[in-house]
Design an enzyme around this catalytic site. Structure first.
Site, short mmCIF file in Angstrom:
data_model
loop_
_atom_site.label_atom_id
_atom_site.label_comp_id
_atom_site.label_asym_id
_atom_site.label_seq_id
_atom_site.Cartn_x
_atom_site.Cartn_y
_atom_site.Cartn_z
N SER A 169 0.85 -1.19 0.00
CA SER A 169 0.00 0.00 0.00
C SER A 169 0.89 1.24 0.00
O SER A 169 1.70 1.40 -0.91
CB SER A 169 -0.96 -0.02 1.20
OG SER A 169 -1.87 1.05 1.11
N THR A 170 0.79 2.09 1.02
CA THR A 170 1.54 3.36 1.05
C THR A 170 3.04 3.11 0.89
O THR A 170 3.63 2.36 1.65
CB THR A 170 1.30 4.09 2.38
OG1 THR A 170 -0.09 4.05 2.68
CG2 THR A 170 1.77 5.53 2.29
N HIS A 195 -2.58 -1.07 -3.43
CA HIS A 195 -3.73 -0.17 -3.28
C HIS A 195 -3.54 1.05 -4.19
O HIS A 195 -2.61 1.83 -4.00
CB HIS A 195 -3.86 0.31 -1.83
CG HIS A 195 -4.18 -0.79 -0.88
ND1 HIS A 195 -3.95 -0.68 0.48
CD2 HIS A 195 -4.73 -2.03 -1.05
CE1 HIS A 195 -4.35 -1.80 1.08
NE2 HIS A 195 -4.81 -2.62 0.17
N MET A 288 0.00 1.26 5.02
CA MET A 288 -0.80 1.63 6.19
C MET A 288 -1.91 0.60 6.39
O MET A 288 -2.46 0.08 5.43
CB MET A 288 -1.42 3.01 5.93
CG MET A 288 -2.23 3.56 7.07
SD MET A 288 -1.15 4.29 8.31
CE MET A 288 -2.35 5.17 9.31
N ASP A 291 -4.53 -4.65 5.87
CA ASP A 291 -4.94 -5.48 4.73
C ASP A 291 -3.83 -6.46 4.38
O ASP A 291 -2.67 -6.08 4.22
CB ASP A 291 -5.26 -4.59 3.52
CG ASP A 291 -5.91 -5.36 2.38
OD1 ASP A 291 -6.58 -6.37 2.65
OD2 ASP A 291 -5.74 -4.94 1.22
#
Length: 356
Positions: A169-170, A195, A288, A291
């Site tokens: 993600s991030t 993401h 972050m 997930d």
């Protein structure tokens, strides 16, 4: 202590919208709003914000030029505010390479209708950015030159039977790039969920395809998963692993978001646990939230061997940390070491093919 945000956008409407959204949150506040980077530069010195939101296309100085100078002179968390166009997506990919923490797309211009979704997006990403470790991107760059070219595995059984399953993600776009650059052209097929909103994953895949030895593409669904190929989840669909006879294939799902994400890492990992078992190797990278944590535990239970990026090399040590807490991780390592560890594990543990 509230997160101090400086909004930089040439549109008075967007500045007003962002200010209203951010100031409505209990844990953040807008300390200033600048119509261009030159004014923003002075405001950064005066206000010392924790996070910037930065428009891409602006007068006086392009957002990318400003970002490049900022990351060289005073690295800090930046969330890009991008337009959902082909040109906008390519520029956004470049911004992430330059060191931006994340990005959001401007709401389509019935702003009031898109307000709720946009509110969640921007505030989540500001929170993540406020926790991010930011440094000049050149410090961690992995050059795509001959010196860094990975050695071939030279064992067709390894690459045809095994799969690498990756979630991020991030900070993940650069982490995934670093990981894939070190994959040899005969590595196992790779499935990736990052993401990212619709409209950006194709540019991301194309960018990686131009840099890597392996082939990288946005997954279309129904493709046979081949060695030396990576398949990236489209921004508005879940990516799953499926079987078609003796072959592994990609599958796309339009099911609702999981953990508020679509695509979701848990959905991909759950499908790998179901269909690949011990033929899968899981890799969870910077991001972050949580997930992927439950899905990775399911993968391990089904027999996979799993790696997580360590805290030191993560932009945000959220998803890998949660995966460790949930018991799904076998090894934790620095991003720079992960590709070699994964390849070494493949060679050491797979002198013969394992079939489901």
């Amino acid at each position: 202590m509230k997160i101090k945000v400086l909004v930089i956008d040439d549109s008075a409407l967007i500045r007003s919208l962002l200010t209203e959204i951010i100031n409505d949150q209990k844990d953040m506040m807008v300390v200033g709003a600048a119509p261009d980077p030159l004014i923003a530069r002075e405001m950064i010195k005066q206000l010392n914000p924790d996070v910037l939101t930065l428009d891409v296309e602006m007068p006086k100085m392009d957002g990318l030029d400003f970002l490049e100078k900022l990351m060289r002179l005073r690295p800090m968390p930046v969330v890009m505010v991008s337009t959902l166009t082909e040109k906008g997506s390519e520029i956004t990919m470049r911004a992430l390479e330059l060191g931006a923490t994340d990005f959001v797309t401007k709401p389509k211009m019935s702003i009031t209708e898109g307000m709720l979704e946009y509110t969640e997006q921007i505030t989540d990403k500001i929170r993540a950015a406020s926790q991010a470790k930011v440094s000049s991107p050149s410090r961690h760059a992995v050059a795509a030159n001959s010196e860094n070219r990975p050695a071939q595995l030279r064992n067709p059984l390894i690459s045809s039977e095994k799969l690498l399953i990756v979630g991020a993600s991030t900070g993940g776009t650069e982490a995934i790039k670093s990981f894939l650059l070190q994959m040899p052209s005969d590595c196992p097929g790779i499935l990736i969920t990052q993401h990212m909103p619709a409209g950006f994953t194709k540019s991301f895949a194309n960018r990686l395809n131009s840099l890597c030895q392996i082939s990288v593409k946005e997954a279309e669904g129904g493709e046979r998963i081949l060695p030396g190929h990576a398949y990236i989840a489209p921004g508005d669909k879940h990516l799953l692993l499926a079987r078609s006879g003796a072959n592994y294939v990609t599958e796309l799902s339009d099911a609702p978001p999981v953990n508020r994400h679509k695509p979701s890492v848990d959905v991909l990992f759950d499908s790998a646990a179901l269909h690949a078992g011990k033929n899968a190797i899981g890799v969870i990278l910077t991001g972050m939230g949580k997930d992927g944590a439950v899905g990775m535990a399911q993968m391990k239970k089904a027999g996979s061997y799993n790696f997580a990026q360590n805290e030191e090399s993560c932009v945000v040590y959220g998803m890998p940390k949660e995966a460790v807490v949930h018991g799904g991780v076998d090894e934790v390592a620095h991003l720079n070491d992960l590709p070699k560890l994964v390849l070494n594990h493949l060679v050491a543990n797979n002198t013969r093919a394992l079939r489901v």
